[in-house]
Structure formats: structure tokens, C-alpha cells
Design a protein around this motif. Structure first.
Motif, short mmCIF file in Angstrom:
data_model
loop_
_atom_site.label_atom_id
_atom_site.label_comp_id
_atom_site.label_asym_id
_atom_site.label_seq_id
_atom_site.Cartn_x
_atom_site.Cartn_y
_atom_site.Cartn_z
N THR A 69 4.20 16.30 -6.93
CA THR A 69 4.89 15.12 -7.44
C THR A 69 4.44 13.89 -6.67
O THR A 69 4.50 13.87 -5.44
CB THR A 69 6.41 15.27 -7.31
N PHE A 70 4.06 12.87 -7.41
CA PHE A 70 3.68 11.59 -6.83
C PHE A 70 4.91 10.70 -6.70
O PHE A 70 5.79 10.71 -7.57
CB PHE A 70 2.66 10.90 -7.74
N SER A 71 4.94 9.93 -5.62
CA SER A 71 5.97 8.91 -5.50
C SER A 71 5.42 7.73 -4.72
O SER A 71 4.37 7.83 -4.08
CB SER A 71 7.24 9.45 -4.82
N LYS A 72 6.14 6.62 -4.81
CA LYS A 72 5.64 5.39 -4.20
C LYS A 72 6.78 4.61 -3.60
O LYS A 72 7.86 4.51 -4.19
CB LYS A 72 4.91 4.56 -5.26
N ASP A 73 6.55 4.05 -2.44
CA ASP A 73 7.51 3.17 -1.79
C ASP A 73 6.85 1.81 -1.65
O ASP A 73 6.06 1.59 -0.73
CB ASP A 73 7.92 3.74 -0.42
N ASN A 74 7.15 0.91 -2.57
CA ASN A 74 6.48 -0.39 -2.56
C ASN A 74 6.82 -1.19 -1.31
O ASN A 74 5.99 -1.94 -0.80
CB ASN A 74 6.87 -1.19 -3.80
N ALA A 75 8.01 -1.03 -0.82
CA ALA A 75 8.43 -1.79 0.36
C ALA A 75 7.59 -1.42 1.58
O ALA A 75 7.35 -2.25 2.46
CB ALA A 75 9.90 -1.55 0.64
N LYS A 76 7.14 -0.17 1.61
CA LYS A 76 6.34 0.30 2.75
C LYS A 76 4.85 0.33 2.42
O LYS A 76 4.05 0.71 3.28
CB LYS A 76 6.79 1.70 3.16
N ASP A 77 4.50 -0.02 1.17
CA ASP A 77 3.09 0.09 0.74
C ASP A 77 2.55 1.48 1.06
O ASP A 77 1.44 1.64 1.60
CB ASP A 77 2.21 -1.00 1.36
N THR A 78 3.32 2.44 0.72
CA THR A 78 2.96 3.83 0.99
C THR A 78 3.22 4.66 -0.26
O THR A 78 4.22 4.47 -0.95
CB THR A 78 3.79 4.39 2.16
N VAL A 79 2.29 5.56 -0.52
CA VAL A 79 2.47 6.51 -1.61
C VAL A 79 2.48 7.92 -1.03
O VAL A 79 1.98 8.15 0.09
CB VAL A 79 1.38 6.38 -2.69
N TYR A 80 3.03 8.84 -1.80
CA TYR A 80 3.21 10.19 -1.31
C TYR A 80 2.76 11.19 -2.38
O TYR A 80 2.79 10.90 -3.58
CB TYR A 80 4.68 10.45 -0.99
N LEU A 81 2.40 12.35 -1.91
CA LEU A 81 2.15 13.47 -2.81
C LEU A 81 2.93 14.66 -2.25
O LEU A 81 2.57 15.21 -1.21
CB LEU A 81 0.67 13.81 -2.91
N GLN A 82 4.03 14.98 -2.91
CA GLN A 82 4.83 16.14 -2.52
C GLN A 82 4.22 17.37 -3.15
O GLN A 82 4.07 17.44 -4.38
CB GLN A 82 6.28 15.96 -2.98
N MET A 83 3.89 18.34 -2.33
CA MET A 83 3.22 19.54 -2.80
C MET A 83 4.08 20.74 -2.48
O MET A 83 4.33 21.03 -1.31
CB MET A 83 1.84 19.68 -2.15
N ASN A 84 4.53 21.41 -3.51
CA ASN A 84 5.38 22.59 -3.34
C ASN A 84 4.69 23.84 -3.85
O ASN A 84 3.74 23.76 -4.63
CB ASN A 84 6.69 22.38 -4.11
#
Length: 120
Positions: A69-84
Motif C-alpha cells: 500500500t502506497f501512502s503520502k504525507d505531504n506535510a513531511k514530503d515523505t511517501v511510504y510503501l507498506q509491504m505486508n
């Protein structure tokens, strides 16, 4: 200087989870489509996910659907990839990438990658 820096790669057992992070410096993610790519040893690089610039659409490669699952935190200018539910076939170096445009067709910036190893 525009940079993408990935982190979060590790050795994990099959069935485990990891969350990869990608931090931007020198630009803001809101103007870019964002992709996660991976390259396993001896294989070509493949796109794992692409998220549109608006954030309204994310496509995943078939093999990770329902697990990543992709997610993004614009306030931190950071994106994530949750891998399960990781599988040995997910072993690869994972790269964050950005495209100044709506979608991931053609990449303008690449991170240096973070290694994910899935093994018992």
C-alpha cells in the motif's frame, strides 16, 4: 539539489511486514507523480506502484496487489510503501522515483534504493 532518499529496507522473514519511506529534499511531492520500483538480482527493474500527481489513483503491479500500500504525507514530503505478507520473490532493491507530471511515464528523479531481503 533535488534528492530522494529511501529508508526502511531490512531482512525480514516470509510473511513479515516492512514499511519503506522516501523523503524528498529540494522539491515537493505534490507536483509529481510518484513511483516505487524494484530490481531483483539478475532481473530487470519493474514498477511496483505508481501514484498520480493528484494522489487520486494508485496502480500496483499484479504480484503485490492486496499486500502493498502506497501512502503520502505531504506535510513531511515523505511517501511510504507498506509491504505486508512479504514473500521471498519480493527480495529486491526498492527505489522511489518522481515524475514531474501526472503519471509515472518517464522518471525525472531516482533515489539510490533500499534493500529488502525476504528470507527465513
Amino acid at each position: 539539489q533535488l534528492q530522494l532518499v529511501e529508508s526502511g529496507g531490512a531482512l525480514v522473514q516470509p510473511g513479515g511486514s516492512l514499511r519503506l519511506s522516501c523523503a524528498a529534499s529540494g522539491f515537493i511531492f505534490e507536483s509529481y507523480a510518484i513511483g516505487w520500483f524494484r530490481q531483483a538480482p539478475g532481473k530487470e527493474r519493474e514498477r511496483v506502484s505508481c501514484t498520480s500527481r493528484s494522489g487520486g489513483r494508485t496502480d500496483y503491479t499484479e504480484s503485490v496487489k492486496g499486500r502493498f500500500t502506497f501512502s503520502k504525507d505531504n506535510a513531511k514530503d515523505t511517501v511510504y510503501l507498506q509491504m505486508n505478507n512479504l514473500e521471498p520473490e519480493d527480495t529486491a532493491t526498492y527505489y522511489c522515483a518522481a515524475r514531474l507530471g501526472i503519471w509515472c511515464s518517464g522518471i525525472d528523479y531516482w533515489g539510490k534504493g533500499t534493500l529488502v531481503t525476504v528470507s527465513s
